[in-house]
Motif scaffolding. Structure first.
Motif, mmCIF file in Angstrom:
data_model
loop_
_atom_site.group_PDB
_atom_site.id
_atom_site.type_symbol
_atom_site.label_atom_id
_atom_site.label_comp_id
_atom_site.label_asym_id
_atom_site.label_seq_id
_atom_site.Cartn_x
_atom_site.Cartn_y
_atom_site.Cartn_z
ATOM 1 N N ALA A 66 33.223 -48.625 -26.499
ATOM 2 C CA ALA A 66 34.251 -47.603 -25.807
ATOM 3 C C ALA A 66 33.315 -46.683 -25.019
ATOM 4 N N ASN A 69 32.721 -47.975 -21.656
ATOM 5 C CA ASN A 69 33.990 -48.108 -20.909
ATOM 6 C C ASN A 69 34.649 -46.760 -20.787
ATOM 7 N N ALA A 72 37.135 -45.335 -23.528
ATOM 8 C CA ALA A 72 38.312 -45.919 -24.039
ATOM 9 C C ALA A 72 37.976 -47.356 -24.736
ATOM 10 N N PRO A 74 38.532 -51.169 -24.754
ATOM 11 C CA PRO A 74 38.875 -52.149 -23.638
ATOM 12 C C PRO A 74 39.706 -53.277 -24.615
ATOM 13 N N ARG A 75 40.732 -53.150 -25.263
ATOM 14 C CA ARG A 75 41.368 -54.334 -26.097
ATOM 15 C C ARG A 75 41.362 -55.748 -25.477
ATOM 16 N N ALA A 112 47.903 -51.891 -24.100
ATOM 17 C CA ALA A 112 47.806 -50.890 -23.130
ATOM 18 C C ALA A 112 48.693 -50.989 -21.891
ATOM 19 N N GLU A 131 37.175 -51.958 -33.171
ATOM 20 C CA GLU A 131 37.781 -50.526 -32.621
ATOM 21 C C GLU A 131 37.346 -49.406 -33.782
#
Length: 138
Positions: A66, A69, A72, A74-75, A112, A131
Motif C-alpha cells: 500500500a 501505491n 491504497a 491495489p487488490r 474497487a 492487505e
C-alpha cells in the motif's frame, strides 16, 4: 402482506443471503501465506525468507504494498501478481506459479470498480491476509 407471505419472503431472503459466500478472514490467508510465500518473502512479509537470496533479486517487502501505491492497497494488481497474470512484467524475481490457489469455490471480491469479481477463495484469502499486514507509513 399476510403474515404467512411475509415469513416466506423473509425465509427466501435469508436463503439468498446464505448462498453468497463470505470473504475469507486473514487467518485463512495466513495459513496459505505460510505454505506458499514465507520461504521467499519471510515469516512477516519483509522479503527476508530463507530462499530470499536465491535468484539474485530480493523478494518484495509485502508489508509495504500500500505504501508503494500511495497508501491504497491495489487488490487487482496483487491478485494478478499472485495468479501469474503479470508474470514477467514485474520487477524482481519471477513468482512461481500457484495453480492450487486458483482452484475451488469463488468468492465475490470488491476490486474497487463497484462490481464484485469472482475470485477463487484461496487467492482471495491470501489477498485479504496481505492487505491485513500493511504497515502504515510514519
Amino acid at each position: 402482506m399476510s403474515r404467512h407471505a411475509a415469513l416466506v419472503f423473509l425465509g427466501l431472503a435469508a436463503a439468498g443471503c446464505a448462498a453468497v459466500t463470505a470473504m475469507p478472514e486473514p487467518p485463512e490467508g495466513r495459513a496459505l501465506y505460510t505454505d506458499y510465500c514465507a520461504a521467499c518473502h519471510g515469516p512477516t512479509g519483509k522479503g527476508d525468507g530463507p530462499l530470499a537470496s536465491e535468484g539474485g533479486l530480493r523478494p518484495a517487502d509485502l508489508t509495504r504494498i500500500a505504501a508503494r501505491n500511495g497508501g491504497a492497497f491495489p487488490r487487482v494488481e496483487v491478485l494478478s501478481t499472485i495468479d501469474g497474470y503479470t508474470k514477467g512484467r514485474a520487477e524482481g524475481p519471477d513468482m512461481p506459479e500457484f495453480g492450487e490457489l486458483l482452484m475451488g469455490e469463488t468468492v465475490p471480491v470488491d476490486t474497487a470498480d463497484g462490481r464484485p469479481s469472482p475470485v477463487p477463495r484461496p487467492l482471495a484469502a491470501l489477498m485479504v491476509y496481505l492487505e491485513s499486514i500493511q504497515e502504515v507509513p510514519s
